[in-house]
Design an enzyme around this catalytic site. Sequence first.
Site, PDB file in Angstrom:
ATOM      1  N   CYS A  91       0.800  -1.231   0.000  1.00 33.51           N
ATOM      2  CA  CYS A  91       0.000   0.000   0.000  1.00 33.51           C
ATOM      3  C   CYS A  91       0.830   1.278   0.000  1.00 33.51           C
ATOM      4  O   CYS A  91       0.314   2.342  -0.313  1.00 33.51           O
ATOM      5  CB  CYS A  91      -0.929   0.019   1.212  1.00 33.51           C
ATOM      6  SG  CYS A  91      -2.072  -1.363   1.272  1.00 33.51           S
ATOM      7  N   HIS A 359      -8.895   3.387  -2.524  1.00 36.31           N
ATOM      8  CA  HIS A 359      -7.463   3.202  -2.256  1.00 36.31           C
ATOM      9  C   HIS A 359      -6.819   2.432  -3.411  1.00 36.31           C
ATOM     10  O   HIS A 359      -6.721   1.218  -3.373  1.00 36.31           O
ATOM     11  CB  HIS A 359      -7.344   2.442  -0.925  1.00 36.31           C
ATOM     12  CG  HIS A 359      -5.978   2.011  -0.526  1.00 36.31           C
ATOM     13  ND1 HIS A 359      -4.813   2.573  -1.007  1.00 36.31           N
ATOM     14  CD2 HIS A 359      -5.580   1.042   0.349  1.00 36.31           C
ATOM     15  CE1 HIS A 359      -3.774   1.974  -0.443  1.00 36.31           C
ATOM     16  NE2 HIS A 359      -4.214   1.035   0.366  1.00 36.31           N
ATOM     17  N   CYS A 389      -0.375   2.395   6.622  1.00 32.25           N
ATOM     18  CA  CYS A 389      -0.135   1.027   7.055  1.00 32.25           C
ATOM     19  C   CYS A 389       0.152   0.191   5.818  1.00 32.25           C
ATOM     20  O   CYS A 389      -0.208   0.569   4.704  1.00 32.25           O
ATOM     21  CB  CYS A 389      -1.339   0.480   7.818  1.00 32.25           C
ATOM     22  SG  CYS A 389      -2.876   0.436   6.866  1.00 32.25           S
TER      23      CYS A 389
END
Length: 403
Positions: A91, A359, A389
């Site tokens: 991510c 996202h 995160c």
Amino acid sequence: MTEAYIYDALRTPRGKGRKNGALHEVTSLRLSALTLNALKERNNLDGHAVEDVIWGNVTQVMEQGGCLARSAVLASDLDESIPGLAINRFCASGMEAVNLAANQVKGGAGEAYIAGGVEMMGRVAMGSDGAAIAVDPTLAMDSYFVPQGISADIIATEYGFSREDVDALAVESQRRAEIAWKEDRFAKSVITVRDQNGLAILDHDEYMRPETSMQTLGALTPSFQMMGEQMPGFDKIALLKYPHLEKINHVHHAGNSSGIVDGSAAVLIGNKEFGEKYGLKPRARIKATAKIGTDPTIMLTGPVPVTEKILKDNGMEIGDIDLFEVNEAFAAVVLRFMQAFDVDASKVNVGGGAIAYGHPLGATGAMIIGTVLDELERQDKQVGLATLCIASGMGAATIIERV
């Protein structure tokens, strides 16, 4: 050491990431090239102006495989003399691209870079590349692997966040996102995606649901309860790792978790001489970068220790940060960050977050750096921190300072 400056930051709108999304027929290559071209055109750059293109994307298979960064350069108006580097820190891939580029500039390895990333989640399914930590039992068992949604519910259980708490954050994210778009806060950053005929395909983030309320969210079933409590029973794995928890409280669902979307983002980073050469005024300097490894089971707590690290390493305190962008992978991630640092919620994700926008994994890290910069300028404040995160237990952070 040479300073690394942000000269520009832009992104595409985030598409819904499904077959009915506006960007579904747009390939990862085309969206990447469009983003690179927009950055080149906006800043009147020569085709050979930068040292490298560092491009994050997480699921590096099919159209996103084969060093997409280099393919994007060749498909763009940049010169073929510019190479491309595709990177994957899950991510945080887009952020890691920016951080790596900044540190290359600081170290004297070239005057300028384009860094960012892309993820077409509606075209290349998340997880379709396989992952040893999930599928190889020699690692999965030793690391007490559970899916991210279970990890988010472990955070909520461990730190005392109720279903009402996580839903309230989601409603607020949607509210802030609607206000941000109504006030045209992204005018400097968002580019329009057009087809081959020049017709606009998408000019706004299409995933948002401004009508979201506590009542509508309250009707949703927790997304990870069945896989936790029944088959394959990940709660039992979590409780083996954390025996002090009596049970896992499943509070996350589609409405308080980040959305599956398509999108791309790019940041132009260079030294002082680069800006002078092209007549560009720096918007901010990249003050500090950091990354860290964390517990791979609870997995998503990385923003807390990486923020502690970046502050300590640079002689700063949490009060030195004016605004924060903490990726809303799941509501409990942001709640834990605010709890750990006692941060005023009005300073965190001012214009909403990934619960409202979605996202796009490889692009989000670059997107939130641009977002915090835009917001610092809008509020006339100086210092911003962006953090995410990361799957399998990591965290990444970037501190920028306006100049």
